[in-house]
Design a protein around this motif. Sequence first.
Motif, PDB file in Angstrom:
ATOM      1  N   ALA A   7      53.631  18.711  36.103  1.00  0.00           N
ATOM      2  CA  ALA A   7      52.409  19.023  35.370  1.00  0.00           C
ATOM      3  C   ALA A   7      51.194  18.897  36.281  1.00  0.00           C
ATOM      4  N   SER A   8      50.221  19.764  36.052  1.00  0.00           N
ATOM      5  CA  SER A   8      49.011  19.741  36.868  1.00  0.00           C
ATOM      6  C   SER A   8      48.109  18.580  36.473  1.00  0.00           C
ATOM      7  N   THR A   9      47.599  17.864  37.468  1.00  0.00           N
ATOM      8  CA  THR A   9      46.655  16.791  37.203  1.00  0.00           C
ATOM      9  C   THR A   9      45.225  17.308  37.240  1.00  0.00           C
ATOM     10  N   LYS A  10      44.997  18.414  37.928  1.00  0.00           N
ATOM     11  CA  LYS A  10      43.692  19.054  37.958  1.00  0.00           C
ATOM     12  C   LYS A  10      43.903  20.528  37.637  1.00  0.00           C
ATOM     13  N   SER A  11      43.012  21.086  36.821  1.00  0.00           N
ATOM     14  CA  SER A  11      43.250  22.446  36.362  1.00  0.00           C
ATOM     15  C   SER A  11      41.961  23.086  35.872  1.00  0.00           C
ATOM     16  N   LEU A  12      42.069  24.344  35.489  1.00  0.00           N
ATOM     17  CA  LEU A  12      40.954  25.077  34.913  1.00  0.00           C
ATOM     18  C   LEU A  12      40.749  24.599  33.478  1.00  0.00           C
ATOM     19  N   ALA A  13      39.545  24.143  33.177  1.00  0.00           N
ATOM     20  CA  ALA A  13      39.269  23.604  31.843  1.00  0.00           C
ATOM     21  C   ALA A  13      38.398  24.533  31.002  1.00  0.00           C
ATOM     22  N   SER A  14      37.625  25.406  31.647  1.00  0.00           N
ATOM     23  CA  SER A  14      36.746  26.295  30.891  1.00  0.00           C
ATOM     24  C   SER A  14      36.347  27.492  31.744  1.00  0.00           C
ATOM     25  N   VAL A  15      35.937  28.559  31.067  1.00  0.00           N
ATOM     26  CA  VAL A  15      35.438  29.758  31.742  1.00  0.00           C
ATOM     27  C   VAL A  15      34.088  30.105  31.124  1.00  0.00           C
ATOM     28  N   THR A  16      33.067  30.183  31.972  1.00  0.00           N
ATOM     29  CA  THR A  16      31.732  30.534  31.512  1.00  0.00           C
ATOM     30  C   THR A  16      31.316  31.859  32.133  1.00  0.00           C
ATOM     31  N   LEU A  17      30.994  32.826  31.299  1.00  0.00           N
ATOM     32  CA  LEU A  17      30.517  34.123  31.769  1.00  0.00           C
ATOM     33  C   LEU A  17      28.999  34.094  31.836  1.00  0.00           C
ATOM     34  N   GLU A  44      20.456  36.230  35.573  1.00  0.00           N
ATOM     35  CA  GLU A  44      19.986  37.532  36.053  1.00  0.00           C
ATOM     36  C   GLU A  44      20.420  37.763  37.499  1.00  0.00           C
ATOM     37  N   THR A  45      21.402  37.003  37.976  1.00  0.00           N
ATOM     38  CA  THR A  45      21.849  37.157  39.353  1.00  0.00           C
ATOM     39  C   THR A  45      22.415  38.557  39.577  1.00  0.00           C
ATOM     40  N   ARG A  46      22.180  39.075  40.772  1.00  0.00           N
ATOM     41  CA  ARG A  46      22.576  40.453  41.090  1.00  0.00           C
ATOM     42  C   ARG A  46      24.088  40.580  41.218  1.00  0.00           C
ATOM     43  N   SER A  47      24.611  41.649  40.670  1.00  0.00           N
ATOM     44  CA  SER A  47      26.029  41.953  40.792  1.00  0.00           C
ATOM     45  C   SER A  47      26.201  43.456  40.720  1.00  0.00           C
ATOM     46  N   ALA A  48      26.990  44.016  41.646  1.00  0.00           N
ATOM     47  CA  ALA A  48      27.208  45.456  41.661  1.00  0.00           C
ATOM     48  C   ALA A  48      28.683  45.746  41.906  1.00  0.00           C
ATOM     49  N   GLY A  49      29.223  46.706  41.183  1.00  0.00           N
ATOM     50  CA  GLY A  49      30.616  47.089  41.375  1.00  0.00           C
ATOM     51  C   GLY A  49      31.593  46.066  40.810  1.00  0.00           C
ATOM     52  N   THR A 185      29.614  43.805  45.247  1.00  0.00           N
ATOM     53  CA  THR A 185      28.761  42.865  45.974  1.00  0.00           C
ATOM     54  C   THR A 185      28.016  41.983  44.976  1.00  0.00           C
ATOM     55  N   GLY A 186      27.461  40.897  45.484  1.00  0.00           N
ATOM     56  CA  GLY A 186      26.666  40.008  44.646  1.00  0.00           C
ATOM     57  C   GLY A 186      27.505  38.996  43.908  1.00  0.00           C
ATOM     58  N   SER A 187      26.944  38.453  42.856  1.00  0.00           N
ATOM     59  CA  SER A 187      27.574  37.376  42.104  1.00  0.00           C
ATOM     60  C   SER A 187      28.826  37.843  41.364  1.00  0.00           C
ATOM     61  N   HIS A 188      29.801  36.934  41.250  1.00  0.00           N
ATOM     62  CA  HIS A 188      30.967  37.215  40.410  1.00  0.00           C
ATOM     63  C   HIS A 188      30.591  37.166  38.933  1.00  0.00           C
ATOM     64  N   ARG A 189      29.510  36.480  38.615  1.00  0.00           N
ATOM     65  CA  ARG A 189      29.031  36.294  37.236  1.00  0.00           C
ATOM     66  C   ARG A 189      30.043  35.566  36.364  1.00  0.00           C
ATOM     67  N   VAL A 190      30.788  34.665  36.962  1.00  0.00           N
ATOM     68  CA  VAL A 190      31.696  33.800  36.215  1.00  0.00           C
ATOM     69  C   VAL A 190      31.689  32.429  36.881  1.00  0.00           C
ATOM     70  N   PRO A 202      37.337  30.125  48.754  1.00  0.00           N
ATOM     71  CA  PRO A 202      37.159  31.020  49.905  1.00  0.00           C
ATOM     72  C   PRO A 202      36.623  32.408  49.546  1.00  0.00           C
ATOM     73  N   ASP A 203      36.771  32.820  48.282  1.00  0.00           N
ATOM     74  CA  ASP A 203      36.297  34.140  47.868  1.00  0.00           C
ATOM     75  C   ASP A 203      34.991  34.083  47.096  1.00  0.00           C
ATOM     76  N   GLY A 204      34.349  32.918  47.109  1.00  0.00           N
ATOM     77  CA  GLY A 204      33.040  32.784  46.502  1.00  0.00           C
ATOM     78  C   GLY A 204      33.019  32.465  45.022  1.00  0.00           C
ATOM     79  N   PHE A 205      34.166  32.146  44.427  1.00  0.00           N
ATOM     80  CA  PHE A 205      34.186  31.753  43.017  1.00  0.00           C
ATOM     81  C   PHE A 205      33.736  30.300  42.907  1.00  0.00           C
ATOM     82  N   THR A 206      32.787  30.060  42.011  1.00  0.00           N
ATOM     83  CA  THR A 206      32.161  28.753  41.867  1.00  0.00           C
ATOM     84  C   THR A 206      32.819  27.927  40.767  1.00  0.00           C
TER      85      THR A 206
END
Length: 219
Positions: A7-17, A44-49, A185-190, A202-206
């Motif tokens: 079982a995972s001791t650390k994991s994804l707990a929530s997703v905020t768009l 209002e962070t920039r995101s394209a594509g 380009t720009g923010s993942h917005r997630v 490494p891919d810029g996901f916060t």
Amino acid sequence: MVMATIASTKSLASVTLEVADPEAARHFYTSFGVAAHIALRASETRSAGFRGFTLALTVSGPATVDGFLSAAVNAGATVLKPAARSLWGYGGVVQAPDGTIWKVATSAKKDTGPATREIDEIVLLLGVEDVKASRQFYVGRGLTVARSFGGKYAEFASGDAGPVKLALYKRRGLAKDLGVPVEGTGSHRVVLGGTADAFTDPDGFTWEPAASRTPAPSA
């Protein structure tokens, strides 16, 4: 294929768009039927594509897939890939008015009962440049690999922390599967809420500690 049973001791707990108009987004996600599974916050962070990720719903059968997709389109979503049968089952892809891409699919090719509004599983698929390297990065952060297919796909154990499972997929392959150009380009917005400290992958996901996220207010 590699599989883990610990079982995972650390994991994804929530997703905020991050969305430009939280009230409009709240209305959409309530109509779509997923408002209970995500949070929203203004940005209002920039995101394209292509933003490099998708949220995928797994449901019981084709009629349920059609029901979710129809609800999304009626609420303002754009169809990226119409629902169709494939080697793996049946599914389609839509893009929400805020830009988030959603896939709804089932492994069943025929209905065995009436359509429902029930979701069997939600997976946040991150499109990454190097699945093996990103997998190792997350293992180093304390996440447990549940399934891994070499350098193509990796899925992490979800534990009891949250309703959404985390998985990694090659960015180019994910874009192709969703029917969109790979460029973006720009923010993942997630923002991912975790049971660990804040970091950026490494891919810029916060990631942020889950307790610090701002939940979507009730409609």
